[in-house]
Design a protein around this motif. Structure first.
Motif, PDB file in Angstrom:
ATOM      1  N   LEU A 148      16.671   9.238   2.452  1.00  0.00           N
ATOM      2  CA  LEU A 148      17.696   8.190   2.346  1.00  0.00           C
ATOM      3  C   LEU A 148      17.615   7.207   3.520  1.00  0.00           C
ATOM      4  N   GLY A 205       2.995   5.873   4.023  1.00  0.00           N
ATOM      5  CA  GLY A 205       3.624   7.050   4.612  1.00  0.00           C
ATOM      6  C   GLY A 205       3.151   7.250   6.043  1.00  0.00           C
ATOM      7  N   HIS A 233       8.317  16.610   6.443  1.00  0.00           N
ATOM      8  CA  HIS A 233       8.943  15.377   6.907  1.00  0.00           C
ATOM      9  C   HIS A 233       8.075  14.725   7.969  1.00  0.00           C
ATOM     10  N   SER A 264       5.803  11.094  -1.889  1.00  0.00           N
ATOM     11  CA  SER A 264       6.502  12.355  -1.640  1.00  0.00           C
ATOM     12  C   SER A 264       7.797  12.444  -2.433  1.00  0.00           C
ATOM     13  N   TYR A 324      -0.210  16.474  -4.427  1.00  0.00           N
ATOM     14  CA  TYR A 324      -0.021  16.567  -2.969  1.00  0.00           C
ATOM     15  C   TYR A 324      -1.277  16.130  -2.212  1.00  0.00           C
ATOM     16  N   THR A 358      15.144  16.538  -3.105  1.00  0.00           N
ATOM     17  CA  THR A 358      16.360  15.779  -3.453  1.00  0.00           C
ATOM     18  C   THR A 358      17.495  15.786  -2.424  1.00  0.00           C
ATOM     19  N   GLY A 379       8.311   5.592   6.205  1.00  0.00           N
ATOM     20  CA  GLY A 379       8.770   6.545   7.222  1.00  0.00           C
ATOM     21  C   GLY A 379       8.014   6.455   8.529  1.00  0.00           C
ATOM     22  N   GLY A 416      -3.136   8.064  -5.126  1.00  0.00           N
ATOM     23  CA  GLY A 416      -2.990   9.177  -6.055  1.00  0.00           C
ATOM     24  C   GLY A 416      -2.945   8.694  -7.498  1.00  0.00           C
ATOM     25  N   CYS A 457       0.627  10.660  -5.104  1.00  0.00           N
ATOM     26  CA  CYS A 457       0.703  10.321  -6.517  1.00  0.00           C
ATOM     27  C   CYS A 457       1.648   9.124  -6.596  1.00  0.00           C
ATOM     28  N   VAL A 464       0.850  -1.188   0.000  1.00  0.00           N
ATOM     29  CA  VAL A 464       0.000   0.000   0.000  1.00  0.00           C
ATOM     30  C   VAL A 464       0.887   1.240   0.000  1.00  0.00           C
TER      31      VAL A 464
HETATM   32  C1  LIG Z   1       7.779  19.074  -0.766  1.00  0.00           C
HETATM   33  C2  LIG Z   1       8.620  18.020  -0.113  1.00  0.00           C
HETATM   34  C3  LIG Z   1       9.998  18.141  -0.105  1.00  0.00           C
HETATM   35  C4  LIG Z   1      10.791  17.167   0.499  1.00  0.00           C
HETATM   36  N1  LIG Z   1      12.137  17.267   0.407  1.00  0.00           N
HETATM   37  C5  LIG Z   1      12.915  16.251   0.879  1.00  0.00           C
HETATM   38  C6  LIG Z   1      14.310  16.257   0.657  1.00  0.00           C
HETATM   39  O1  LIG Z   1      14.856  17.143   0.004  1.00  0.00           O
HETATM   40  N2  LIG Z   1      15.045  15.244   1.199  1.00  0.00           N
HETATM   41  C7  LIG Z   1      14.476  14.233   1.932  1.00  0.00           C
HETATM   42  O2  LIG Z   1      15.184  13.375   2.423  1.00  0.00           O
HETATM   43  N3  LIG Z   1      13.144  14.204   2.128  1.00  0.00           N
HETATM   44  C8  LIG Z   1      12.354  15.164   1.595  1.00  0.00           C
HETATM   45  N4  LIG Z   1      11.002  15.097   1.747  1.00  0.00           N
HETATM   46  C9  LIG Z   1      10.429  13.982   2.530  1.00  0.00           C
HETATM   47  C10 LIG Z   1      10.490  12.643   1.834  1.00  0.00           C
HETATM   48  O3  LIG Z   1      10.137  12.743   0.486  1.00  0.00           O
HETATM   49  C11 LIG Z   1       9.542  11.704   2.572  1.00  0.00           C
HETATM   50  O4  LIG Z   1       9.975  11.614   3.921  1.00  0.00           O
HETATM   51  C12 LIG Z   1       9.467  10.296   2.013  1.00  0.00           C
HETATM   52  O5  LIG Z   1       9.105  10.300   0.661  1.00  0.00           O
HETATM   53  C13 LIG Z   1       8.445   9.491   2.805  1.00  0.00           C
HETATM   54  O6  LIG Z   1       8.378   8.191   2.298  1.00  0.00           O
HETATM   55  P1  LIG Z   1       7.168   7.239   2.675  1.00  0.00           P
HETATM   56  O7  LIG Z   1       7.330   5.986   1.918  1.00  0.00           O
HETATM   57  O8  LIG Z   1       7.075   7.148   4.148  1.00  0.00           O
HETATM   58  O9  LIG Z   1       5.856   8.021   2.221  1.00  0.00           O
HETATM   59  P2  LIG Z   1       5.508   8.779   0.857  1.00  0.00           P
HETATM   60  O10 LIG Z   1       6.701   8.937   0.014  1.00  0.00           O
HETATM   61  O11 LIG Z   1       4.780  10.004   1.248  1.00  0.00           O
HETATM   62  O12 LIG Z   1       4.514   7.775   0.124  1.00  0.00           O
HETATM   63  C14 LIG Z   1       3.273   7.383   0.658  1.00  0.00           C
HETATM   64  C15 LIG Z   1       2.335   7.055  -0.473  1.00  0.00           C
HETATM   65  O13 LIG Z   1       1.202   6.363   0.043  1.00  0.00           O
HETATM   66  C16 LIG Z   1       0.038   6.835  -0.583  1.00  0.00           C
HETATM   67  N5  LIG Z   1      -1.099   6.571   0.313  1.00  0.00           N
HETATM   68  C17 LIG Z   1      -1.384   7.174   1.486  1.00  0.00           C
HETATM   69  N6  LIG Z   1      -2.514   6.654   2.014  1.00  0.00           N
HETATM   70  C18 LIG Z   1      -2.947   5.713   1.155  1.00  0.00           C
HETATM   71  C19 LIG Z   1      -4.075   4.841   1.135  1.00  0.00           C
HETATM   72  N7  LIG Z   1      -4.967   4.817   2.137  1.00  0.00           N
HETATM   73  N8  LIG Z   1      -4.235   4.018   0.075  1.00  0.00           N
HETATM   74  C20 LIG Z   1      -3.338   4.016  -0.944  1.00  0.00           C
HETATM   75  N9  LIG Z   1      -2.269   4.820  -0.978  1.00  0.00           N
HETATM   76  C21 LIG Z   1      -2.059   5.652   0.065  1.00  0.00           C
HETATM   77  C22 LIG Z   1       0.304   8.289  -0.818  1.00  0.00           C
HETATM   78  O14 LIG Z   1      -0.521   8.793  -1.853  1.00  0.00           O
HETATM   79  C23 LIG Z   1       1.779   8.286  -1.199  1.00  0.00           C
HETATM   80  O15 LIG Z   1       1.943   8.137  -2.575  1.00  0.00           O
HETATM   81  C24 LIG Z   1      10.188  16.058   1.152  1.00  0.00           C
HETATM   82  C25 LIG Z   1       8.800  15.934   1.147  1.00  0.00           C
HETATM   83  C26 LIG Z   1       8.021  16.887   0.509  1.00  0.00           C
HETATM   84  C27 LIG Z   1       6.531  16.712   0.519  1.00  0.00           C
END
Ligand SMILES: Cc1cc2nc3c(=O)[nH]c(=O)nc-3n(C[C@H](O)[C@H](O)[C@H](O)COP(=O)(O)OP(=O)(O)OC[C@H]3O[C@@H](n4cnc5c(N)ncnc54)[C@H](O)[C@@H]3O)c2cc1C
Ligand code: SF4
Lengths: 171, 538
Positions: free
Chosen positions: B512, B269, B466, B105, B81, B111, B499, B61, B101, B35
């Motif tokens: 990372l 996430g 974050h 994130s 977003y 980056t 995360g 997304g 999407c 998921v």
């Molecule tokens: C604008 C911005 C700038 C950033 N800049 C940096 C940076 O420069 N360096 C860095 O290290 N980190 C940065 N981050 C943070 C980093 O991108 C995130 O910490 C990381 O991507 C989180 O990973 P994740 O797998 O936990 O969640 P995400 O990458 O957020 O992915 C979660 C996914 O799950 C999906 N989802 C949620 N609920 C459901 C559901 N019920 N059913 C189906 N799908 C669902 C969401 O749509 C999303 O696509 C930034 C974040 C943002 C928003």
């Protein structure tokens, strides 16, 4: 109509009930909900609020200015439409609240319909909410701030003022 | 014409299903259902698919690609977003940026790439019993992910907005350094937050997700995971299934689809993963689920410069300073990391306080404005318990994150540090982003003004990109939702790999940390599910 949800809304809960206006609110809510088709509350409110939030940023030319305001209203509506349902409901509640005469008068100090509101009174309302100790009113101010300023500066016609040429060409 | 790897993949026959266009409820079956397709979901998908498992990914997304990325905030925020980039904490005092999407994130992030600080790992080892989280055990996974995502020092000189951070820091004798980035062939244009139009950013959208799809994974988009339904022998259900609904607003939104799988990987996430477990009424005997959600609460300081800054142009966040992290004990008063973010018209306009003439005057200084931000390190002190994910009546999540005096103490020091550096870098005026702050014309004046600022929720502008935690890992079930392997303490067929695992914030931009830790855990999971040797790298 979700009158129950509206009444439950903290915005009214805290502030108006404290002002002792519970029954009036109830009557007004009923009337507002019964008005059919409902007025476009967002357009009504923004007619008065957007020019004050955007004072100094809008074009001077009357035609350009009204085109700008129309684009702001459209932009705000687009953003609200893209919100998930729970958030959209909250924003709808805010605009519904601002539309009900007695509530508006109590909480914003603006008695006149928005169309006839004096900009000075709108300014006073924004200041009142901005510095309010009631978190819900203060967050109402921030919602208007972000929606309206965001919608205007998303519009390419606002970018000239920033000296921003827009994104580069990528091909 | 630039290539569009997503369109090319679709043309090659990727299995991508738009849930909004399914006319009837469907049943799917897989070995593993993942998921979310962000940092954690992307890495898990590539690992598990390449290990030979049948994988289905569920993403709420849309699938967008470089040809959709037009570098306009008006398109990007609603499309890419969560909550149109206006997600707020429960009392509306913190604005949260998260992607929604394919790629999550990572599709919109900036980056910056940092390994997990050793001080953070040490805290996890001693406080959460996570003995395996040593720098040496993680090193191969960092190296593997750095190679996979082209994470390397950024050789191009920083844009002016970032150069001013190093200039000011240098003048004050404060250590600073360059940030590594996950890019390959970056054009240095600065629109990473709206989806990279050149596919230079090595987000999950252009790396692990295409690899998984090429290896046969199925991707369901516009598909919201609603809840996990447990196996029930009496009802003839040997495995659990995930209930999925098309995104709200779709004409088919009332339909329910079912995905049966041997194993579920939650990577929705932070906020998303704990919310799914809450909706599923997962056992939570020690009341830890959704709690300890961290944000790196972030405050901002703007500075007016005599010369143009053009903070919208050029790679964002290429310089940082950890001085105010490294000079404080990790479990003491809140330390903070300093960086210089990109500026764009909508983000700038909504961030700047006030309205009318005064606001318009600030907007006219758009190209002369230099901005720094301070990311506060939360979750290491008893007075920093973070926030709690809760569900609204309709099942959607909301984060309650109380802002305490402990946080505001860090906020004040952060405003002071940024103002001092900005004046040292030659700022004419400095404006902390706070409703009551003045426009200070000297460091003396700023020091006094900031010292006297009344710091309260709402009038102090706080943002976060974050979000971390909420499904904390701990070897002790009383302290964690999952164990050190990411396995749910009560439900053996559920892992959390994103995360939301982190028991504290990271104290550095988290991507990372997620890539490397998830790669390690997904490798072990692949081995367990296939009975084969674990995939060594990605
Ligand atoms: C604008 C911005 C700038 C950033 N800049 C940096 C940076 O420069 N360096 C860095 O290290 N980190 C940065 N981050 C943070 C980093 O991108 C995130 O910490 C990381 O991507 C989180 O990973 P994740 O797998 O936990 O969640 P995400 O990458 O957020 O992915 C979660 C996914 O799950 C999906 N989802 C949620 N609920 C459901 C559901 N019920 N059913 C189906 N799908 C669902 C969401 O749509 C999303 O696509 C930034 C974040 C943002 C928003
Ligand atoms: S700066 Fe580089 S990575 Fe960011 S959007 Fe531009 S080309 Fe892509």
């Amino acid at each position: 109509m979700n009158r129950r949800r509206f009444i439950k809304t903290g915005l009214i809960g805290g502030a108006v009930l404290a002002a002792g206006g519970a029954w009036v609110v109830w009557r007004d809510v009923r009337d507002a909900d019964a008005s059919s088709p409902p007025r476009d509350r967002i357009v009504e409110t923004l007619t008065a609020v957007a020019p004050v939030l955007l004072a100094g940023a809008l074009p001077a030319d009357a035609a350009q200015r009204s085109a700008a305001l129309a684009s702001v209203t459209a932009g705000v509506k687009e953003v609200i439409a893209a919100f998930p349902p729970a958030v959209r409901d909250e924003v709808d509640d805010l605009f519904r609240l601002l539309d009900i005469r007695i509530v508006r008068q109590l909480l914003t100090g603006v008695a006149a319909p928005w169309r006839d509101a004096d900009p000075a009174a709108v300014h006073a309302f924004l200041e009142r909410w901005r510095w309010s100790r009631i978190a819900l009113l203060q967050s109402g101010y921030f919602a208007l701030h972000d929606l309206v300023l965001g919608a205007w500066y998303a519009d390419e016609s606002a970018w000239g003022m920033l000296g921003y040429a827009g994104p580069p060409k990528v091909e | 014409m630039l290539r569009d790897p997503i369109q090319e993949g679709l043309a090659r026959g990727w299995q991508v299903i738009d849930a909004a266009s399914l006319a009837q409820g469907q049943d799917y079956e897989a070995d593993v259902c993942i998921v979310g397709t962000g940092a954690g979901g992307g890495v898990s998908a590539e690992m598990l698919t390449k290990a030979g498992l049948k994988v289905i990914l569920v993403e709420e997304g849309p699938l967008k690609s470089s040809r959709d990325f037009r570098m306009k905030e008006a398109d990007a925020y609603p499309q890419l977003y969560q909550e149109s980039a206006a997600r707020k904490t429960r009392d509306k005092s913190i604005n949260i940026l998260q992607g929604r999407c394919v790629g999550g994130s990572t599709t919109v992030n900036w980056t910056s790439s940092f390994r997990t600080p050793e001080t953070t790992l040490a805290h996890w080892r001693t406080k959460q019993g996570l003995a395996a989280y040593t720098a040496s055990a993680l090193r191969p996974w960092f190296e593997a992910m750095e190679a996979r995502l082209s994470i390397a020092p950024w050789q191009v000189p920083p844009n002016r907005n970032n150069a001013l951070l190093s200039l000011g820091a240098e003048k004050l004798g404060i250590p600073w350094a360059a940030i590594r980035r996950n890019v390959s062939g970056c054009w240095n244009i600065g629109y990473c937050g709206m989806g990279c139009p050149t596919n230079a950013k090595q987000s999950m959208l252009v790396t692990t997700i295409p690899a998984a799809l090429d290896a046969g994974a199925t991707l369901l988009v516009n598909a919201q995971a609603v809840r996990l339904v447990r196996p029930d022998a009496a009802q003839g259900r040997a495995t659990a299934h995930l209930e999925v609904t098309p995104r709200p607003g779709a004409s088919t939104a009332g339909l329910r689809h079912r995905i049966r799988a041997r194993h579920f990987v939650l990577a929705a996430g932070a906020i998303g993963s704990p919310a799914l477990l809450l909706r599923s009424e997962a056992p939570d005997p020690h009341s830890v689920l959704g709690r300890r959600t961290f944000l790196h609460p972030t405050v901002i300081s703007a500075a007016l410069m005599a010369d143009p800054v053009n903070a919208h142009a050029g790679a964002p966040q290429t310089i940082f300073s950890d001085h105010y992290l490294d000079t404080l004990p990790i479990d003491g008063p809140m330390g903070f990391k300093l960086e210089a973010p990109p500026l764009h018209p909508v983000i700038f306009a909504t961030t700047m306080a006030g309205y009318g003439e005064q606001h318009a005057a600030l907007m006219r200084e758009f190209n002369h404005t230099h901005v720094q931000l301070a990311l506060l390190r939360d979750g290491f002190h008893a007075d920093s318990p973070g926030g709690r994910v809760m569900l609204r009546d309709d099942g959607s999540p909301v984060l309650d994150y109380p802002l305490t005096d402990f946080v505001f103490d860090g906020v004040r020091r952060a405003y002071l540090a940024m103002a001092e550096i900005q004046f040292a870098a030659g700022a004419k005026r400095v404006l902390p982003i706070h409703e009551h702050a003045g426009m200070y014309t000297s460091w003396q004046q700023a020091r006094q003004g900031i010292g006297e600022l009344s710091l309260k929720p709402l009038s102090t502008r706080i943002v976060s990109a974050h979000v971390m935690g909420g499904c904390a890992m701990s070897s002790d079930p009383r302290q964690g939702v999952v164990d050190g392997a990411g396995r749910h303490h009560q439900w053996g067929d559920v892992s959390v790999l994103d995360g939301s695992l982190f028991p504290t914030s990271i104290g550095a931009n988290p991507q990372l940390s997620i890539y490397a830790i998830v790669a390690r855990l997904a490798s072990a999971l692949a081995s367990e599910l296939t009975g084969k040797k674990p995939p060594a790298t990605i």
